[in-house]
Write a protein that holds these residues in place. Sequence first.
Motif, short mmCIF file in Angstrom:
data_model
loop_
_atom_site.label_atom_id
_atom_site.label_comp_id
_atom_site.label_asym_id
_atom_site.label_seq_id
_atom_site.Cartn_x
_atom_site.Cartn_y
_atom_site.Cartn_z
N LEU A 193 27.15 38.34 51.63
CA LEU A 193 28.05 38.72 52.71
C LEU A 193 27.50 39.94 53.44
O LEU A 193 26.66 40.66 52.94
CB LEU A 193 29.46 38.98 52.19
N VAL A 245 29.07 41.57 45.24
CA VAL A 245 28.15 41.69 46.38
C VAL A 245 28.27 43.08 47.01
O VAL A 245 27.26 43.70 47.36
CB VAL A 245 28.39 40.58 47.41
N GLY A 272 35.94 37.99 41.88
CA GLY A 272 35.02 39.10 41.67
C GLY A 272 33.77 39.03 42.52
O GLY A 272 33.00 40.00 42.58
N TYR A 273 33.56 37.90 43.22
CA TYR A 273 32.35 37.72 44.03
C TYR A 273 32.18 38.84 45.05
O TYR A 273 31.12 39.46 45.16
CB TYR A 273 32.41 36.36 44.74
N VAL A 274 33.25 39.10 45.81
CA VAL A 274 33.15 40.14 46.86
C VAL A 274 32.83 41.49 46.23
O VAL A 274 32.01 42.25 46.75
CB VAL A 274 34.45 40.20 47.70
N ASP A 275 33.45 41.78 45.09
CA ASP A 275 33.19 43.07 44.43
C ASP A 275 31.74 43.17 43.98
O ASP A 275 31.12 44.23 44.11
CB ASP A 275 34.12 43.23 43.21
N PHE A 283 39.67 41.47 48.01
CA PHE A 283 39.66 40.05 48.34
C PHE A 283 40.44 39.22 47.32
O PHE A 283 41.11 38.25 47.68
CB PHE A 283 38.22 39.54 48.43
N ASP A 284 40.37 39.61 46.04
CA ASP A 284 41.04 38.83 44.99
C ASP A 284 42.40 39.42 44.60
O ASP A 284 43.00 38.99 43.62
CB ASP A 284 40.13 38.77 43.74
#
Lengths: 314, 314
Positions: free
Chosen positions: B219, A309, A304-307, B121-122
């Motif tokens: 990012l 950010v 979920g990090y990318v989501d 990404f996930d």
Amino acid sequence: MRQQASARRSLAAMTAPASVVGDLLRRVQACNNGVEAAARARPLVVGGQALGLVLAKAADELARFPEVFHVTKSSVELVAGDSAEARSAAVADVLAQLRNSGRVPMLAGWRNEAWPVKAGFDSPIELVIERAAGPLFGVPGYGCHVNGLVYSDAGSGTPPRLWVARRAASKPTYPGKLDHVVAGGLSHGERPSENVVRECQEEAGIPQELAAQAKPAGLVSYCQVDETGWGVKRDVLFCYDLELPRDFVPEAQDGEVESFELWELQQVINSMADTKNEDWKPNVCVVIIDMLVRRGFVKPGEVGYVDVVRALRS
Amino acid sequence: MRQQASARRSLAAMTAPASVVGDLLRRVQACNNGVEAAARARPLVVGGQALGLVLAKAADELARFPEVFHVTKSSVELVAGDSAEARSAAVADVLAQLRNSGRVPMLAGWRNEAWPVKAGFDSPIELVIERAAGPLFGVPGYGCHVNGLVYSDAGSGTPPRLWVARRAASKPTYPGKLDHVVAGGLSHGERPSENVVRECQEEAGIPQELAAQAKPAGLVSYCQVDETGWGVKRDVLFCYDLELPRDFVPEAQDGEVESFELWELQQVINSMADTKNEDWKPNVCVVIIDMLVRRGFVKPGEVGYVDVVRALRS
């Protein structure tokens, strides 16, 4: 006690587990609950430029002043005045009448604070309005939020604690909610760095020489339905981090804050990740989550990090 | 000499003047020169999901393989295979033929490196392709960039210096350009933190215990026309800051870097702000500008600040 507790916690242990990141995403999404409404809203046209977004029921109210607003199904055009001064006077007259009529609940939060309307942050001022009417016209508002951080031991790798303010019950917006130690809207003609120093003094008794050490760290923006449902808040918040000495205690100066508390960072994360918890002023969560990302307290390996950010940056 | 020079420079003096911020904006915009092309591109549909963007001339080449790609004016659908494995084998066969034909210049940069194609990404992997073909299909690529920072004196307020790498003349992309001390694409199945440790060792001889101190800081993403003009690069870069000891000197390990130099931060800013300077690998500028914003070396009072930060976050 506090210092012992934080010393037991290593930086690695601070990493929020996967589910927490997903819950933080919901906090960011909650602040962007105005995206759909904004897509349906009509542009506010001033001097040929689209400077705001007006919801249908607000457009209906403005249509009652045809000498000032030309309202169609596709736009709301400000037709009175050919200078910023003349436009501002005409709009102030409309807002005073709407406020007196009691028909627009948002205007009950009248602040007597001038808010500049511009095409971009560095663009010329096209119009000045009462701050409480910002969401009615859906014009971007600018503010500064300060993360007040207390590191318990330099170089120990222990995460900082965060000063949290409880808003006074008398505040017109979000009474009693949790807030940053210092946060405020930019006034007409005020620079972000000036705003931070002024608000640090006014809201928390932070002296100027300490406030001047606040470090700018970028900005967050969001599009949120106004509390009254009559408009959209399109806010841009300048984010600052201020490292406060361990022996400094903020003091409410202007009656806007009920109390200050120093929270462990994990306590802040857990509280925000509890999506049933309605204690937080919503935009405060976005600024804190941005800080967690910038300072590496939320990590790329977590699902979920990318989501999160990308949501912060959308 | 270097330390004396940096000690003379105060943090306040580091603030880039107004014009510099506008020039930094152009660096960010240059990395987003693919936005218009992307808007005209056709979606790459895999298993019912739009996972990429294909430009017209790339679509024409793929149309020569109708048993694998169903190409229409509005989309490019991968029709071969009903599993990630089967699709990947079919696409690998097409790419091998295109590479041998010499008709698609992008494929001259063949790397023998597997690149996963996913909806997020996930999300599960839907397809694996050769990395050099990423822009041909306009699928998001993920990488890690490390700002290698050297603080000359703890607590002095002096800004850090930045290790800058000169890419080897033999690199298939951006030969001889200025780069981060460590930067690389995420390989199939690799986590960002693993990638950073691996690339630190491979590219700069940074030992594992030092590399593990790299702090994630969010990012950046951008949409850039591929160097060959045959595709769009939709990259998401995990940004890390790594504070390196003053006595550490990176060493090229794998032939990908010609040399390393330790630059004053102001030298980096001036060099990027000189828009005629074509020394920089473009995406490196975006990551450095993000670091300047996060660490407060570019300030909200400067004209263009909001535009730069919004461009970074778009």
